[in-house]
Write a protein that holds these residues in place. Structure first.
Motif, short mmCIF file in Angstrom:
data_model
loop_
_atom_site.label_atom_id
_atom_site.label_comp_id
_atom_site.label_asym_id
_atom_site.label_seq_id
_atom_site.Cartn_x
_atom_site.Cartn_y
_atom_site.Cartn_z
N LEU A 269 0.84 -1.19 0.08
CA LEU A 269 -0.21 0.37 0.28
C LEU A 269 0.69 1.55 0.02
O LEU A 269 2.48 1.14 0.52
CB LEU A 269 -1.09 -0.09 1.31
N SER A 270 0.88 2.33 -1.03
CA SER A 270 1.27 3.65 -0.34
C SER A 270 0.59 3.92 0.40
O SER A 270 0.07 3.60 1.45
CB SER A 270 0.66 4.36 -1.75
N ALA A 271 1.19 4.98 0.47
CA ALA A 271 0.17 6.13 2.05
C ALA A 271 -1.37 6.49 2.41
O ALA A 271 -1.48 6.31 3.33
CB ALA A 271 2.02 7.48 2.29
N LEU A 272 -1.44 6.92 0.99
CA LEU A 272 -2.44 7.08 0.80
C LEU A 272 -3.53 5.76 0.89
O LEU A 272 -4.64 5.68 1.83
CB LEU A 272 -3.15 7.94 -0.72
N GLY A 273 -2.91 4.97 0.75
CA GLY A 273 -3.77 3.61 0.50
C GLY A 273 -4.18 3.09 2.10
O GLY A 273 -5.33 2.57 2.71
N ARG A 274 -2.68 3.55 2.48
CA ARG A 274 -2.96 3.22 4.38
C ARG A 274 -3.70 3.87 5.35
O ARG A 274 -4.79 3.26 6.12
CB ARG A 274 -1.63 2.98 4.72
N HIS A 275 -3.51 5.15 4.87
CA HIS A 275 -4.82 6.42 4.92
C HIS A 275 -5.98 5.52 5.14
O HIS A 275 -7.05 6.07 5.53
CB HIS A 275 -4.62 8.07 4.24
N TYR A 276 -6.31 5.81 3.88
CA TYR A 276 -7.74 5.22 2.91
C TYR A 276 -8.42 3.65 4.27
O TYR A 276 -9.47 3.97 4.08
CB TYR A 276 -7.91 4.54 1.78
N ILE A 277 -7.58 2.84 4.03
CA ILE A 277 -8.08 1.27 4.96
C ILE A 277 -8.67 1.50 6.35
O ILE A 277 -8.93 1.08 7.24
CB ILE A 277 -7.53 0.28 4.53
N SER A 278 -7.30 2.99 6.83
CA SER A 278 -7.67 3.40 8.23
C SER A 278 -9.11 4.15 8.61
O SER A 278 -8.73 4.59 10.05
CB SER A 278 -6.68 3.90 8.40
N LEU A 279 -9.44 4.78 7.41
CA LEU A 279 -10.60 5.78 8.15
C LEU A 279 -11.92 5.70 8.56
O LEU A 279 -12.39 3.93 8.23
CB LEU A 279 -10.49 6.58 6.34
N PRO A 280 -12.00 5.83 10.09
CA PRO A 280 -13.39 5.64 9.99
C PRO A 280 -14.42 5.21 9.50
O PRO A 280 -14.91 6.61 8.37
CB PRO A 280 -14.28 6.82 11.54
N TYR A 281 -15.19 4.71 10.18
CA TYR A 281 -16.50 3.91 9.47
C TYR A 281 -18.14 3.99 9.88
O TYR A 281 -17.59 3.76 11.60
CB TYR A 281 -16.88 2.85 8.75
#
Length: 259
Positions: free
Chosen positions: A247-259
């Protein structure tokens, strides 16, 4: 207990188990603009990791029997994306009247396969007289009704693509059609040199956070998918992957975001 967002997905041709393993903990679905998954990643593999593949009938060039065979072989798939960006030249450019003639083919597959129709995938376009997605929709619905005894087309969910600020306002403009949304492509590619241009990873991360929060919060957004997994060049810092399974830095950010 749900361990990830059921709404969150990606618009990308996932093709390796390594990529799937890298992102599966944070997404629940993906699509690749095609009617079948990449040969490198059969549906059963992604579904086994809790990531549904959703087929798309991109334009009018599809083979009904083949599509139906795929759905019947994979009964876990419950949705079908259709008609990618009908108002844009180079995409599935389809005038409203032509789309009205095509739609019964989609409806026939949906009826036989027991799936919901997600589409068309609307965005602002280049078609004379129909640059605004709502204008195209109005003409399409009218043309369908004229050809089908006044009936409305089967649209279970409306697709939408957006690459700028203001996603909430765009969805509000389309809310009058009374359909829940799949935001099947989104990112921020604002390029105008006005101080708001996306020219760093941090700006894109901020925009991703805001748009994801909006999609998670809105009850009329059923699914959403970030565009894209990999792109080169990547002037707006959109890619979710680096190397295979990384994962890129953005990819890691995407899957870490709250839901």
């Amino acid at each position: 207990m749900v361990s990830k967002s059921i709404k969150r997905g990606i618009a990308y041709d996932l093709s390796t188990v390594n990529d799937l393993d890298a992102i599966a903990d944070g997404i629940s679905w993906y699509y690749n603009w095609g009617a079948a998954p990449n040969a490198g990643l059969p549906y059963s593999l992604s579904a086994g990791r809790g990531v549904d593949y959703i087929p798309m009938l991109w334009n009018e060039n599809f083979h009904e029997a083949s599509v139906l065979r795929f759905f019947k072989a994979n009964p876990g798939i419950k949705y079908m994306l259709v008609l990618n960006e009908p108002t844009i030249g180079g995409q599935a450019y389809t005038e409203p009247e032509r789309a009205a003639g095509l739609w019964p083919r989609f409806e026939n597959i949906a009826r036989q396969a027991g799936v919901s129709i997600v589409g068309p995938q609307l965005t602002w376009g280049t078609m004379p007289g129909y640059q605004a997605p709502a204008d195209w929709m109005d003409a399409f619905i009218a043309a369908y009704a004229a050809a089908n005894q006044g009936n409305a087309p089967q649209i279970d969910f409306l697709g939408f693509h957006w690459y700028d600020y203001g996603l909430a306002g765009q969805l509000d403009l389309l809310a009058r059609f009374g359909k829940p949304f799949w935001v099947t492509e989104f990112a921020n590619a604002h390029s105008q040199q006005d101080g708001a241009q996306i020219d760093s990873l941090e700006k894109q991360k901020t925009q991703m956070s805001e748009m994801v929060a909006l999609c998670e919060r809105r009850e009329d957004v059923f699914r959403y998918a970030w565009f894209t997994g990999r792109v080169n060049p990547d002037p707006y810092f959109q890619r979710l992957f680096e190397g295979d399974g990384e994962l890129s830095a953005l990819g890691r950010h995407y899957i870490s975001l709250p839901y």
